[in-house]
Design a protein around this motif. Structure first.
Motif, PDB file in Angstrom:
ATOM      1  N   MET A   1      14.897  10.839  -1.102  1.00  0.00           N
ATOM      2  CA  MET A   1      14.139   9.972  -1.988  1.00  0.00           C
ATOM      3  C   MET A   1      12.669  10.006  -1.584  1.00  0.00           C
ATOM      4  N   THR A   2      11.796   9.862  -2.545  1.00  0.00           N
ATOM      5  CA  THR A   2      10.371   9.870  -2.298  1.00  0.00           C
ATOM      6  C   THR A   2       9.836   8.449  -2.205  1.00  0.00           C
ATOM      7  N   LEU A   3       8.551   8.348  -2.035  1.00  0.00           N
ATOM      8  CA  LEU A   3       7.876   7.064  -1.940  1.00  0.00           C
ATOM      9  C   LEU A   3       7.474   6.588  -3.327  1.00  0.00           C
ATOM     10  N   SER A   4       7.629   5.301  -3.583  1.00  0.00           N
ATOM     11  CA  SER A   4       7.093   4.713  -4.815  1.00  0.00           C
ATOM     12  C   SER A   4       6.166   3.569  -4.428  1.00  0.00           C
ATOM     13  N   LEU A   5       5.065   3.478  -5.130  1.00  0.00           N
ATOM     14  CA  LEU A   5       4.062   2.441  -4.871  1.00  0.00           C
ATOM     15  C   LEU A   5       3.607   1.818  -6.179  1.00  0.00           C
ATOM     16  N   HIS A   6       3.520   0.507  -6.185  1.00  0.00           N
ATOM     17  CA  HIS A   6       2.964  -0.236  -7.313  1.00  0.00           C
ATOM     18  C   HIS A   6       2.134  -1.349  -6.702  1.00  0.00           C
ATOM     19  N   HIS A   7       1.055  -1.714  -7.350  1.00  0.00           N
ATOM     20  CA  HIS A   7       0.225  -2.791  -6.807  1.00  0.00           C
ATOM     21  C   HIS A   7      -0.246  -3.726  -7.909  1.00  0.00           C
ATOM     22  N   GLU A   8      -0.671  -4.906  -7.483  1.00  0.00           N
ATOM     23  CA  GLU A   8      -1.245  -5.889  -8.391  1.00  0.00           C
ATOM     24  C   GLU A   8      -2.239  -6.733  -7.608  1.00  0.00           C
ATOM     25  N   PHE A   9      -3.240  -7.224  -8.302  1.00  0.00           N
ATOM     26  CA  PHE A   9      -4.231  -8.122  -7.725  1.00  0.00           C
ATOM     27  C   PHE A   9      -4.098  -9.470  -8.428  1.00  0.00           C
ATOM     28  N   PRO A  10      -3.217 -10.362  -7.946  1.00  0.00           N
ATOM     29  CA  PRO A  10      -3.074 -11.661  -8.605  1.00  0.00           C
ATOM     30  C   PRO A  10      -4.327 -12.529  -8.469  1.00  0.00           C
ATOM     31  N   ALA A  11      -5.186 -12.180  -7.516  1.00  0.00           N
ATOM     32  CA  ALA A  11      -6.469 -12.863  -7.307  1.00  0.00           C
ATOM     33  C   ALA A  11      -7.373 -11.888  -6.573  1.00  0.00           C
ATOM     34  N   SER A  12      -8.674 -12.148  -6.585  1.00  0.00           N
ATOM     35  CA  SER A  12      -9.601 -11.226  -5.911  1.00  0.00           C
ATOM     36  C   SER A  12      -9.381 -11.188  -4.406  1.00  0.00           C
ATOM     37  N   SER A  13      -8.719 -12.212  -3.884  1.00  0.00           N
ATOM     38  CA  SER A  13      -8.486 -12.278  -2.445  1.00  0.00           C
ATOM     39  C   SER A  13      -7.054 -11.925  -2.049  1.00  0.00           C
ATOM     40  N   ARG A  14      -6.271 -11.426  -3.008  1.00  0.00           N
ATOM     41  CA  ARG A  14      -4.873 -11.112  -2.690  1.00  0.00           C
ATOM     42  C   ARG A  14      -4.437  -9.826  -3.391  1.00  0.00           C
ATOM     43  N   LEU A  15      -3.900  -8.919  -2.594  1.00  0.00           N
ATOM     44  CA  LEU A  15      -3.353  -7.659  -3.080  1.00  0.00           C
ATOM     45  C   LEU A  15      -1.877  -7.638  -2.743  1.00  0.00           C
ATOM     46  N   VAL A  16      -1.041  -7.350  -3.735  1.00  0.00           N
ATOM     47  CA  VAL A  16       0.394  -7.202  -3.497  1.00  0.00           C
ATOM     48  C   VAL A  16       0.744  -5.737  -3.746  1.00  0.00           C
ATOM     49  N   VAL A  17       1.327  -5.103  -2.728  1.00  0.00           N
ATOM     50  CA  VAL A  17       1.737  -3.705  -2.826  1.00  0.00           C
ATOM     51  C   VAL A  17       3.248  -3.650  -2.699  1.00  0.00           C
ATOM     52  N   HIS A  18       3.918  -3.072  -3.691  1.00  0.00           N
ATOM     53  CA  HIS A  18       5.367  -2.908  -3.683  1.00  0.00           C
ATOM     54  C   HIS A  18       5.655  -1.480  -3.226  1.00  0.00           C
ATOM     55  N   VAL A  19       6.407  -1.346  -2.135  1.00  0.00           N
ATOM     56  CA  VAL A  19       6.704  -0.045  -1.553  1.00  0.00           C
ATOM     57  C   VAL A  19       8.196   0.218  -1.681  1.00  0.00           C
ATOM     58  N   GLY A  20       8.545   1.402  -2.166  1.00  0.00           N
ATOM     59  CA  GLY A  20       9.948   1.751  -2.306  1.00  0.00           C
ATOM     60  C   GLY A  20      10.228   3.143  -1.789  1.00  0.00           C
ATOM     61  N   GLY A  21      11.485   3.413  -1.543  1.00  0.00           N
ATOM     62  CA  GLY A  21      11.890   4.739  -1.088  1.00  0.00           C
ATOM     63  C   GLY A  21      11.786   4.891   0.414  1.00  0.00           C
ATOM     64  N   ARG A  22      11.127   5.976   0.816  1.00  0.00           N
ATOM     65  CA  ARG A  22      10.999   6.297   2.242  1.00  0.00           C
ATOM     66  C   ARG A  22       9.528   6.365   2.631  1.00  0.00           C
ATOM     67  N   LEU A  23       9.196   5.711   3.720  1.00  0.00           N
ATOM     68  CA  LEU A  23       7.852   5.798   4.287  1.00  0.00           C
ATOM     69  C   LEU A  23       8.003   6.526   5.611  1.00  0.00           C
ATOM     70  N   ASP A  24       7.729   7.824   5.584  1.00  0.00           N
ATOM     71  CA  ASP A  24       7.993   8.674   6.737  1.00  0.00           C
ATOM     72  C   ASP A  24       6.899   9.729   6.872  1.00  0.00           C
ATOM     73  N   ALA A  25       7.136  10.731   7.687  1.00  0.00           N
ATOM     74  CA  ALA A  25       6.141  11.768   7.945  1.00  0.00           C
ATOM     75  C   ALA A  25       5.752  12.539   6.689  1.00  0.00           C
ATOM     76  N   MET A  26       6.641  12.589   5.711  1.00  0.00           N
ATOM     77  CA  MET A  26       6.352  13.308   4.473  1.00  0.00           C
ATOM     78  C   MET A  26       5.574  12.459   3.461  1.00  0.00           C
ATOM     79  N   THR A  27       5.631  11.129   3.574  1.00  0.00           N
ATOM     80  CA  THR A  27       5.060  10.267   2.537  1.00  0.00           C
ATOM     81  C   THR A  27       3.953   9.335   3.018  1.00  0.00           C
ATOM     82  N   PHE A  28       3.766   9.200   4.337  1.00  0.00           N
ATOM     83  CA  PHE A  28       2.785   8.226   4.821  1.00  0.00           C
ATOM     84  C   PHE A  28       1.372   8.540   4.339  1.00  0.00           C
ATOM     85  N   GLY A  29       1.048   9.824   4.158  1.00  0.00           N
ATOM     86  CA  GLY A  29      -0.285  10.196   3.692  1.00  0.00           C
ATOM     87  C   GLY A  29      -0.587   9.632   2.317  1.00  0.00           C
ATOM     88  N   GLU A  30       0.394   9.693   1.429  1.00  0.00           N
ATOM     89  CA  GLU A  30       0.248   9.130   0.086  1.00  0.00           C
ATOM     90  C   GLU A  30       0.027   7.618   0.167  1.00  0.00           C
TER      91      GLU A  30
END
Length: 129
Positions: free
Chosen positions: A1-30
């Motif tokens: 499985m690969t990495l999936s990323l989605h983000h939202e800025f509910p406010a200028s002072s808050r970032l929410v990043v949704h991370v899915g899949g695998r965060l490893d040597a193949m995907t950390f750069g992304e």
């Protein structure tokens, strides 16, 4: 499985990043590249919330990515919070002590209770929160 990323800025002072899949040597750069673009958009003293609900695997490369985010946010007087880790991901954090347990939350409700408590401490005059 690969990495999936989605983000939202509910406010200028808050970032929410949704991370899915695998965060490893193949995907950390992304992952690192995406955060490198997103973090500067946060206000000074902001908070990054990394939702790990869909993250199935994290390697030491992924742990280094989380450490970089934390370091970057501390330099900007901000915070990094990790939310919803699956049991196996939380176990990795527990084993390597890469992330303080107080910054890993079991649910959105637990995160919200923490944020409420921290805000209350600040409004009641305890700036060490």
């Amino acid at each position: 499985m690969t990495l999936s990323l989605h983000h939202e800025f509910p406010a200028s002072s808050r970032l929410v990043v949704h991370v899915g899949g695998r965060l490893d040597a193949m995907t950390f750069g992304e992952f690192d590249e995406a955060l490198l673009e997103l973090l500067p958009r946060l206000a000074e003293g902001g908070t990054v919330v990394v939702d790990l609900a869909a993250l199935e695997y994290v390697s030491s490369a992924g742990l280094r990515s989380f450490a970089r985010i934390r370091k970057s946010m501390r330099a900007r007087n901000g915070h990094t919070l990790l939310l919803n880790p699956q049991a196996q991901v939380r176990k990795v954090f527990d084993i390597v002590k890469a992330v303080p347990v107080s910054e890993v939350f079991a649910s959105t409700q637990e995160l919200d209770a923490y944020l409420d408590r921290m805000q209350r401490q600040i409004t009641e005059g305890d700036d060490d929160a």
